[in-house]
Every structure is written in C-alpha cells, then in structure tokens.
Design a protein around this motif. Sequence first.
Motif, PDB file in Angstrom:
ATOM      1  N   TYR A  73       1.898  74.862  59.451  1.00 26.67           N
ATOM      2  CA  TYR A  73       2.094  73.692  58.594  1.00 26.67           C
ATOM      3  C   TYR A  73       2.314  72.442  59.439  1.00 26.67           C
ATOM      4  N   MET A  74       1.975  71.289  58.876  1.00 31.44           N
ATOM      5  CA  MET A  74       2.251  69.996  59.516  1.00 31.44           C
ATOM      6  C   MET A  74       3.640  69.562  59.049  1.00 31.44           C
ATOM      7  N   ALA A  75       4.645  69.911  59.828  1.00 29.30           N
ATOM      8  CA  ALA A  75       6.043  69.717  59.448  1.00 29.30           C
ATOM      9  C   ALA A  75       6.587  68.435  60.061  1.00 29.30           C
ATOM     10  N   HIS A  76       7.138  67.580  59.215  1.00 30.81           N
ATOM     11  CA  HIS A  76       7.743  66.315  59.634  1.00 30.81           C
ATOM     12  C   HIS A  76       9.240  66.402  59.382  1.00 30.81           C
ATOM     13  N   LEU A  77      10.043  66.277  60.413  1.00 31.17           N
ATOM     14  CA  LEU A  77      11.494  66.399  60.319  1.00 31.17           C
ATOM     15  C   LEU A  77      12.144  65.022  60.230  1.00 31.17           C
ATOM     16  N   VAL A  78      13.012  64.860  59.238  1.00 24.33           N
ATOM     17  CA  VAL A  78      13.785  63.623  59.066  1.00 24.33           C
ATOM     18  C   VAL A  78      15.243  63.997  58.876  1.00 24.33           C
ATOM     19  N   ASP A  79      16.139  63.361  59.615  1.00 28.14           N
ATOM     20  CA  ASP A  79      17.571  63.565  59.417  1.00 28.14           C
ATOM     21  C   ASP A  79      18.294  62.271  59.728  1.00 28.14           C
ATOM     22  N   ILE A  80      19.397  62.055  59.048  1.00 27.55           N
ATOM     23  CA  ILE A  80      20.117  60.793  59.200  1.00 27.55           C
ATOM     24  C   ILE A  80      21.082  60.804  60.384  1.00 27.55           C
ATOM     25  N   VAL A  81      21.296  61.994  60.982  1.00 25.35           N
ATOM     26  CA  VAL A  81      22.217  62.124  62.112  1.00 25.35           C
ATOM     27  C   VAL A  81      21.414  62.043  63.414  1.00 25.35           C
ATOM     28  N   PRO A  82      21.581  60.996  64.215  1.00 24.66           N
ATOM     29  CA  PRO A  82      20.791  60.873  65.451  1.00 24.66           C
ATOM     30  C   PRO A  82      20.914  62.069  66.382  1.00 24.66           C
ATOM     31  N   LEU A  83      22.107  62.676  66.463  1.00 26.37           N
ATOM     32  CA  LEU A  83      22.294  63.834  67.336  1.00 26.37           C
ATOM     33  C   LEU A  83      21.358  64.977  66.942  1.00 26.37           C
TER      34      LEU A  83
END
Length: 276
Positions: A73-83
């Motif tokens: 799959y073409m998985a795009h990861l987004v998270d609000i925590v920079p760490l």
Amino acid sequence: MPREETNPFPQEILDWYTNTYKESNRLTGGLGLIEQVRIRELILRHLCPPPAVVYDLGGGTGAHSFWLAGLGYMAHLVDIVPLHIEQARLAAEEPQAPQLASLRVGDARKLEFEDESADAVLLFGPLYHLTERDDRLQTLAEARRVLRPGGVLFAYAISRYASTIYGLLHGLVWDADYLKMINLELASGQHRKPENLNVFITAFFHHPDELRAELDEGGMLLDEIVGIQGPGWIVPDFEANLKSAEHLDILVEIARRMEKDPVVSPHMLAVARRPG
C-alpha cells in the motif's frame, strides 16, 4: 471554500507523548498484543487490495503505516507529535524497512492532502484526544474530504467504560480521586487524569451510540462498530497469560466472537465509507 480555523492542540498531550509515554512500545505487550492481531484483520476485512492510498492520521511512530507499506500500500503517516515522526523517519532508514509514501507532522483537523486522494483513512488517536465534539467533527469532515467516493474510514475510539472496568478489576474504585475521575467519564465521556494517579492523559471516551452519531453527522455511511480486544483483559493474571501463545490465541478468538458487543472491549473500531 477556506478551511475552518483549528484550536491549538493541547500541550499537555504533546508533552505526554514526548516525555512520559513510549508510543513505539504500545503494540509490543499487554493489550497491544491482542490489538495488533485484531486491528490488522479488521483493516484487511474492509480495505481494497494494494496498491491503494492510505492516510494514517495520528499514526504515532508508524506501526500500521509500515505494515501496510510492506503489503504494497501507499501509506502516508501523519502525527501531531514531532518525536513520533522523527522516530518513524529513523525506522524508515533501517535496512529492509518498508518504504512509506510520505511522513509528516500534521493535524488531522487540517490536512495538506488533496480532495478525494485516498482510498482509506485511519484515525487511530484523533477521536479520543480531541475532547471537543466540534473538533472531532472537523476531523471527520477532513477525512471525508480526502477520501475518494466509496473510500473507507477506520475510526478508533476508547470505550466509555474502560476506566471503570479497569478500576473494578484492580480495586482502584476505592480511591476517591479515581472514583471522581470515572464518575466524570460515565456522565460525560470526558476523561481527566488526576495528578496523583498513573493513568491515561486527557481524552474523550465514547459510547458506541455517540461514535455512530458523530460519523453520521460527519457524512459517513457506517458499516460496523466492533470491539477490538474484547473482554480478555479481565482474565486473572492477564499479563502472565499473554506469554503463552496458546492463551493469546484464545483471547484473540474470544475477541472475534464478541466483537459485535463493543462495550465489553476497552477499545472499539468504527468502519465507515464516504458515500459515492
């Protein structure tokens, strides 16, 4: 049409994940062992075959994104925590690591993706860390915007009764501060961490009916709401029993058989689709 402005994300939650809680270990022990098996089978139950575009919003350090990328799959990861994004970036540099399509720091309420650009969206965090209903609805509106017609949304929520059941099991309900905490949860869904207790940070705990109503108001067509881990966490010596592969398999099978009653599970998953 201009996007809605978003309220600042709570700093206490950013600090929790940066300084206190190790997200990268979440699926490696305890309830996470059951969750990992169940989440994967639930996703594959509804997800179209690869290659397809998946946005993993609030995806932490990328456990689900890397797994999906490994399946093609073409998985795009987004998270609000920079760490979390930095840890995912380092993991992506490891030899033989599945390659993500992208990873970035971002807010699920205000995405940088184009309209109708995803086949699936995972919301594994935003719906319980956003304690205001308007913020959750804004998140669902963004998920709907980026989904293609017919695209599938996987929305993860914490059960209204999670802390109450845990407190009964472990005798914590005799503590006045814990009792005050669960009384607030049961009345309103609002979870607030007492300063003197080692419990989860600020969150919203859903009843399945509330989750269903929010998805409906967000313009999504619900397929199902299911329990993820089931009631296995109430077994005596839970952690010790998880060391047995046979016992783990039994608890996973019980979770499967009882998934239609999500309130017996500490976490639930809603599966819904964008009309089209």
